[in-house]
Design a protein around this motif. Structure first.
Motif, short mmCIF file in Angstrom:
data_model
loop_
_atom_site.label_atom_id
_atom_site.label_comp_id
_atom_site.label_asym_id
_atom_site.label_seq_id
_atom_site.Cartn_x
_atom_site.Cartn_y
_atom_site.Cartn_z
N UNK A 1 0.84 -1.20 0.00
CA UNK A 1 0.00 0.00 0.00
C UNK A 1 0.88 1.25 0.00
N UNK A 2 1.92 1.25 0.80
CA UNK A 2 2.84 2.39 0.87
C UNK A 2 3.51 2.63 -0.47
N UNK A 3 3.99 1.57 -1.10
CA UNK A 3 4.66 1.71 -2.39
C UNK A 3 3.72 2.22 -3.48
N UNK A 4 2.51 1.66 -3.54
CA UNK A 4 1.53 2.10 -4.54
C UNK A 4 1.12 3.56 -4.30
N UNK A 5 0.93 3.92 -3.04
CA UNK A 5 0.51 5.28 -2.71
C UNK A 5 1.61 6.26 -3.09
N UNK A 6 2.86 5.94 -2.79
CA UNK A 6 3.98 6.82 -3.16
C UNK A 6 4.04 7.02 -4.68
N UNK A 7 3.83 5.95 -5.44
CA UNK A 7 3.85 6.06 -6.90
C UNK A 7 2.75 6.99 -7.39
N UNK A 8 1.56 6.86 -6.83
CA UNK A 8 0.45 7.72 -7.23
C UNK A 8 0.70 9.17 -6.84
N UNK A 9 1.31 9.38 -5.69
CA UNK A 9 1.62 10.74 -5.25
C UNK A 9 2.60 11.41 -6.21
N UNK A 10 3.60 10.66 -6.65
CA UNK A 10 4.58 11.20 -7.60
C UNK A 10 3.90 11.53 -8.93
N UNK A 11 3.03 10.67 -9.40
CA UNK A 11 2.30 10.93 -10.64
C UNK A 11 1.43 12.17 -10.52
N UNK A 12 0.77 12.34 -9.39
CA UNK A 12 -0.09 13.50 -9.19
C UNK A 12 0.73 14.79 -9.14
N UNK A 13 1.88 14.75 -8.51
CA UNK A 13 2.75 15.94 -8.50
C UNK A 13 3.17 16.31 -9.92
N UNK A 14 3.45 15.31 -10.74
CA UNK A 14 3.80 15.58 -12.14
C UNK A 14 2.64 16.24 -12.87
N UNK A 15 1.43 15.73 -12.61
CA UNK A 15 0.23 16.30 -13.22
C UNK A 15 0.06 17.77 -12.81
#
Length: 110
Positions: free
Chosen positions: A81-95
């Motif tokens: 869950x932590x790994x998936x959430x971190x990946x999504x957070x990085x993608x959202x920052x890029x957006x």
């Protein structure tokens, strides 16, 4: 008070949110759409923090009772869950077009 409320009241939470909103304001992207995405990001931040707390409290592996009634050891689901959430957070920052804020400084790093 729930864990979620406690996390949202921390100085770090407020600093991260303020930093992101500040960058959006400086870039002229502080519209409702982007501010709503900031709320999504901060919800993911809370999830990340809760996973981190769970891993710290229960460890990388947990023991539970399996379907046969025997004790089994398995990987703590909070890790994935932590790994998936971190990946999504990085993608959202890029957006959002957000990069690390040079003005942001974590007090713990000083």
């Amino acid at each position: 008070m729930t864990t979620i409320e406690q996390i949202r009241r921390t100085k770090k939470y407020k600093q991260v949110k303020s930093s992101i909103i500040g960058q959006l304001e400086r870039s002229g992207n502080n519209t409702e759409y982007y501010l709503n995405l900031v709320e999504d990001y901060m919800n993911m931040y809370v999830t990340k923090e809760m996973c981190t707390v769970d891993i710290a409290e229960r460890g990388l592996n947990i023991t539970s009772i399996g379907s046969t009634g025997q004790l089994v050891t398995k990987k703590n689901d909070s890790i994935d869950c932590l790994l998936r959430t971190n990946q999504q957070m990085i993608k959202l920052l890029r957006t959002l077009g957000i990069k690390p804020d040079a003005d942001y400084c974590d007090d713990e790093e000083m």
